[in-house]
Design a protein around this motif. Sequence first.
Motif, mmCIF file in Angstrom:
data_model
loop_
_atom_site.group_PDB
_atom_site.id
_atom_site.type_symbol
_atom_site.label_atom_id
_atom_site.label_comp_id
_atom_site.label_asym_id
_atom_site.label_seq_id
_atom_site.Cartn_x
_atom_site.Cartn_y
_atom_site.Cartn_z
ATOM 1 N N ARG A 129 0.925 -1.084 -0.134
ATOM 2 C CA ARG A 129 0.086 -0.134 0.001
ATOM 3 C C ARG A 129 0.985 1.269 -0.117
ATOM 4 N N ALA A 130 0.586 2.066 -0.948
ATOM 5 C CA ALA A 130 1.734 3.153 -1.259
ATOM 6 C C ALA A 130 1.033 4.491 -1.261
ATOM 7 N N ALA A 131 1.479 5.610 -1.339
ATOM 8 C CA ALA A 131 1.206 6.917 -1.673
ATOM 9 C C ALA A 131 2.343 7.356 -2.768
ATOM 10 N N ASN A 159 -2.629 1.850 -4.612
ATOM 11 C CA ASN A 159 -2.589 3.384 -4.154
ATOM 12 C C ASN A 159 -3.402 3.565 -2.972
ATOM 13 N N ALA A 160 -2.852 4.316 -2.192
ATOM 14 C CA ALA A 160 -3.759 4.583 -0.661
ATOM 15 C C ALA A 160 -4.651 5.701 -0.920
ATOM 16 N N LEU A 176 0.518 12.120 5.134
ATOM 17 C CA LEU A 176 1.106 11.061 4.377
ATOM 18 C C LEU A 176 1.972 10.305 5.332
ATOM 19 N N ALA A 179 -0.098 7.841 7.459
ATOM 20 C CA ALA A 179 -1.166 6.942 6.756
ATOM 21 C C ALA A 179 -0.774 5.588 6.551
ATOM 22 N N ASP A 180 0.129 5.299 7.558
ATOM 23 C CA ASP A 180 0.401 3.647 7.693
ATOM 24 C C ASP A 180 0.834 2.980 6.221
ATOM 25 N N LEU A 181 1.706 3.523 5.728
ATOM 26 C CA LEU A 181 2.107 3.012 4.023
ATOM 27 C C LEU A 181 3.015 2.298 4.128
ATOM 28 N N ASP A 182 3.120 1.082 3.395
ATOM 29 C CA ASP A 182 4.135 0.077 3.022
ATOM 30 C C ASP A 182 5.204 0.720 2.507
ATOM 31 N N VAL A 184 6.574 4.680 -0.106
ATOM 32 C CA VAL A 184 6.176 5.705 -0.742
ATOM 33 C C VAL A 184 6.867 5.855 -2.060
ATOM 34 N N THR A 206 9.696 3.859 6.462
ATOM 35 C CA THR A 206 8.694 3.649 5.519
ATOM 36 C C THR A 206 9.646 3.732 4.074
#
Length: 239
Positions: A129-131, A159-160, A176, A179-182, A184, A206
């Motif tokens: 899961r990415a931004a 895409n988050a 961002l 956002a708990d991203l895997d 960027v 991240t």
Amino acid sequence: MRVVSLVPSLTEAVAVTVPGVLVGATDWCSHPVDLDVTRVGGTKNPDVPGIVALAPDLVIANEEENRAPDLAELRAAGIEVLLTEVRTLDQAFRELRRVLAACGAGRPRWLEEAEAAWWDPPCPSVRLRAAVPIWRRPWMVLGRDTFAGDLLVRMGVDNAYAAHAERYPRVPVEELRAADLDLVVLPDEPYRFTRDDGPEAFSTRTPVALVSGRHLTWYGPSLVEAPAVLSAALRAACR
């Protein structure tokens, strides 16, 4: 035939497939690197009188990259405008075939190779899961219905902000970070993110993938090598 292209991706596609038909292109049309045609301004501020003076049989445009008033002015001058829409990979392949046919070309080998390359692109072992920021000052990211977003989904990266109401929403960097991203993903265009400009805004926990914007956002001959180029960047970030 005389063609003016207002879309960098399509400029490259036409130039390598039907050499000699292009008589004009934007200042942003950087490929092929040896392209020698009249420059007609930017994608958002083309020199309409200059284009008309070139007497093209066809102007190639895109609904996202070019402004409707400019295209209306060209049509009012009696010039045919081929307007494309590209929000998915499948749509890109259809539009490429349509553009090249309008320029008098058949199905080029590079297009066949691109379709084959994307038939089963390399993916990470688990979905990420990415931004995908595309600008800073202010920070903007990929939202819904984007070509680049579709490419990433096919490569195992979700895409988050794919469900956001806007296609390119402004998102504060603080959001961002939270956002708990895997992952960027930072492309080098339209904003030129680099190792020294972008990654420092995010937690060291991240992973950040610096990717080629041309391979992520252009639809043309670059699609042939895009799966391998993007996959290498994603793997390097997630090691």
